[in-house]
Design an enzyme around this catalytic site. Structure first.
Site, PDB file in Angstrom:
ATOM      1  N   ARG A 260       5.623  42.487  27.388  1.00  0.00           N
ATOM      2  CA  ARG A 260       6.429  43.663  27.741  1.00  0.00           C
ATOM      3  C   ARG A 260       5.799  44.301  28.687  1.00  0.00           C
ATOM      4  NH1 ARG A 260       6.262  43.073  21.755  1.00  0.00           N
ATOM      5  NH2 ARG A 260       8.435  42.665  21.073  1.00  0.00           N
ATOM      6  N   LYS A 285       4.216  46.103  20.288  1.00  0.00           N
ATOM      7  CA  LYS A 285       5.273  46.898  19.823  1.00  0.00           C
ATOM      8  C   LYS A 285       5.407  46.788  18.391  1.00  0.00           C
ATOM      9  CE  LYS A 285      10.220  47.410  19.973  1.00  0.00           C
ATOM     10  NZ  LYS A 285      11.408  46.954  20.509  1.00  0.00           N
ATOM     11  N   HIS A 355      11.867  44.021  31.516  1.00  0.00           N
ATOM     12  CA  HIS A 355      12.389  43.151  30.315  1.00  0.00           C
ATOM     13  C   HIS A 355      13.146  42.043  30.597  1.00  0.00           C
ATOM     14  CE1 HIS A 355      11.214  43.996  26.308  1.00  0.00           C
ATOM     15  NE2 HIS A 355      12.505  43.416  25.668  1.00  0.00           N
ATOM     16  N   ARG A 358      11.248  38.979  30.412  1.00  0.00           N
ATOM     17  CA  ARG A 358      11.001  38.297  29.139  1.00  0.00           C
ATOM     18  C   ARG A 358      12.190  37.628  28.399  1.00  0.00           C
ATOM     19  NH1 ARG A 358       7.782  39.794  24.577  1.00  0.00           N
ATOM     20  NH2 ARG A 358       9.230  40.048  22.772  1.00  0.00           N
ATOM     21  N   HIS A 381       7.389  38.378  18.121  1.00  0.00           N
ATOM     22  CA  HIS A 381       8.420  38.892  17.011  1.00  0.00           C
ATOM     23  C   HIS A 381       7.983  38.892  15.661  1.00  0.00           C
ATOM     24  CE1 HIS A 381      11.764  38.270  20.236  1.00  0.00           C
ATOM     25  NE2 HIS A 381      11.426  39.350  20.434  1.00  0.00           N
ATOM     26  N   TYR A 390      18.351  34.645  21.142  1.00  0.00           N
ATOM     27  CA  TYR A 390      18.474  33.864  22.348  1.00  0.00           C
ATOM     28  C   TYR A 390      19.105  32.309  21.989  1.00  0.00           C
ATOM     29  CZ  TYR A 390      15.260  37.236  23.887  1.00  0.00           C
ATOM     30  OH  TYR A 390      14.437  38.548  24.021  1.00  0.00           O
TER      31      TYR A 390
END
Length: 410
Positions: A260, A285, A355, A358, A381, A390
């Site tokens: 990120r 994150k 982003h 990404r 994640h 996705y």
């Protein structure tokens, strides 16, 4: 140090007079250490010297109060020089804080200042939110208070009722254009009301009154670029200037590791393991460290940037700004601008910033039939459901699992 920027004796004497005269050499060294161009540093020093003369005539050798600063800023009739003066005085206060009298925010100017400060502390200590996340929730609390003061002037928060809450939510939702912003708005109000109950400002937990707003995370396709477009944008970046070398390293790292914007800005030189070909990503994150692979092309470009193009300053951070003050990127905008500028240069139509790369990498990996858990691990994640977004773009694979149409040809 002033002699590096100014040569005339009369000018040097004037600069070293006034309330901040004894600090001017320190200030000159400050601008030099930050990598400011000589012309820019001279402008800042001249602005500080003008204020120094003004303050010296009013407070002499005594510490400078906020009233003196306000009086000086009032001498400007247009915004541009006033903004320049404020910026220059910010440097002076950082270099010589002992020459200024600190001024606490006035509660009279902002009656909600103490309440919001307590709310921010609650978000940090109780909710565990990072600074960037706290900003949005604090803004939601501020907007709720503004609505309450406007529609219920003079009333205490203890008089807040469920009807008031519903009216405030309705007002906020009327100003939200998308399902995402509506969900965020109600979530922020709910968090603020929980704080009021937790801190004793209200005897009821009115957060239960706030309605849930429908928001389907998987209802839309993520913005992404075709991998050929990503490759073309990277290949069109030359290697003639230090900025070109840095920008190519930035795009390659974003496009091949999926890190990120904030993770890229936080990378330090010791986070690159050259022997194993890995990038150590800290404080993500999800508040978990992870390791991303460093492919050969990205590693070679990164090494070229560090050895040949990176500014020679004492900073542990990997990527640095070439615009004075030379140092690490302090916010997300510069990195996003680098990506946007390079994509536009290659003629790519897009919406988004860093982003976007990404999303493009995740889409490319799914289309290559990489296991979804591997994609989730690469992106960092915590939930596989986040990565499932996705899968929707892999239309050829989805067609393979579709059931036959009833009544169709077998």
């Amino acid at each position: 140090m002033l002699e590096f920027y100014f040569s005339y004796g009369g000018v040097l004497k004037r600069l070293r007079s006034g309330a901040l005269g004894g600090e001017m050499d320190r200030l000159a060294g400050h601008f030099f250490s930050l990598g400011y161009k000589q012309a820019s540093a001279k402008i800042y020093l001249s602005r500080i010297a003008r204020f120094s003369q003004f303050a010296g005539a009013r407070c002499g050798p005594m510490p400078i109060s906020q009233d003196v600063i306000d009086s000086y800023l009032c001498t400007f009739t247009t915004d541009t020089p006033r903004i320049g003066a404020v910026s220059a005085l910010g440097h002076a206060r950082r270099v010589a804080p002992e020459r200024f009298i600190g001024s606490a925010p006035s509660v009279d100017d902002d009656p909600d200042a103490l309440l919001l400060a307590s709310f921010s502390d609650y978000l940090r200590r109780v909710c565990g939110l990072e600074p960037k996340s706290r900003e949005g929730v604090l803004l939601g609390g501020r907007r709720f208070l503004d609505w309450f003061h406007h529609h219920r002037p003079g009333q205490d928060l203890g008089a807040l009722t469920a009807e008031h809450v519903l009216a405030a939510v309705e007002h906020r939702l009327s100003r939200s254009a998308t399902s995402g912003t509506r969900t965020a708005a109600t979530s922020h109000i709910r968090t603020f009301l929980r704080f009021l109950y937790w801190a004793g400002y209200h005897d009821q937990d009115l957060a239960r009154v706030v309605p849930r707003t429908p928001h389907w995370r998987l209802a839309h396709l993520p913005p992404r670029l075709a991998w050929d477009d990503v490759r073309r944008a990277i290949d069109m970046i030359g290697a003639t200037t230090p900025v070109d070398v840095r920008d190519r390293a930035v795009l390659l790292l974003l496009a091949t590791t999926g890190i990120r914007n904030g993770e890229l800005r936080a990378l330090q030189l010791h986070d690159i393991d050259w022997r194993t070909g890995e990038v150590f990503v800290r404080r993500t994150k999800g508040k978990r460290d992870r390791v991303a692979p460093l492919i050969e092309e990205a590693g070679a470009t990164l090494a070229d940037y560090i050895l040949r193009a990176r500014p020679k300053v004492d900073s542990p951070y990997l990527f640095l700004s070439f615009t004075p003050p030379v140092g690490p990127f302090k916010c997300a905008s510069p990195v996003s601008r680098i990506v946007q500028r390079r994509l536009r240069h290659s003629g790519i139509e897009f919406v988004g910033g860093a982003h976007l790369l990404r999303h493009s990498l995740a889409t490319q990996l799914v289309e290559q039939r990489r296991p979804i858990n591997e994609v989730a691990d690469l992106l960092g994640h915590r939930s596989i459901n986040t990565t499932a977004l996705y899968v929707k773009v892999a239309t050829s694979q989805l067609a393979e699992v579709a059931l036959p149409f009833p009544g169709g040809v077998a």
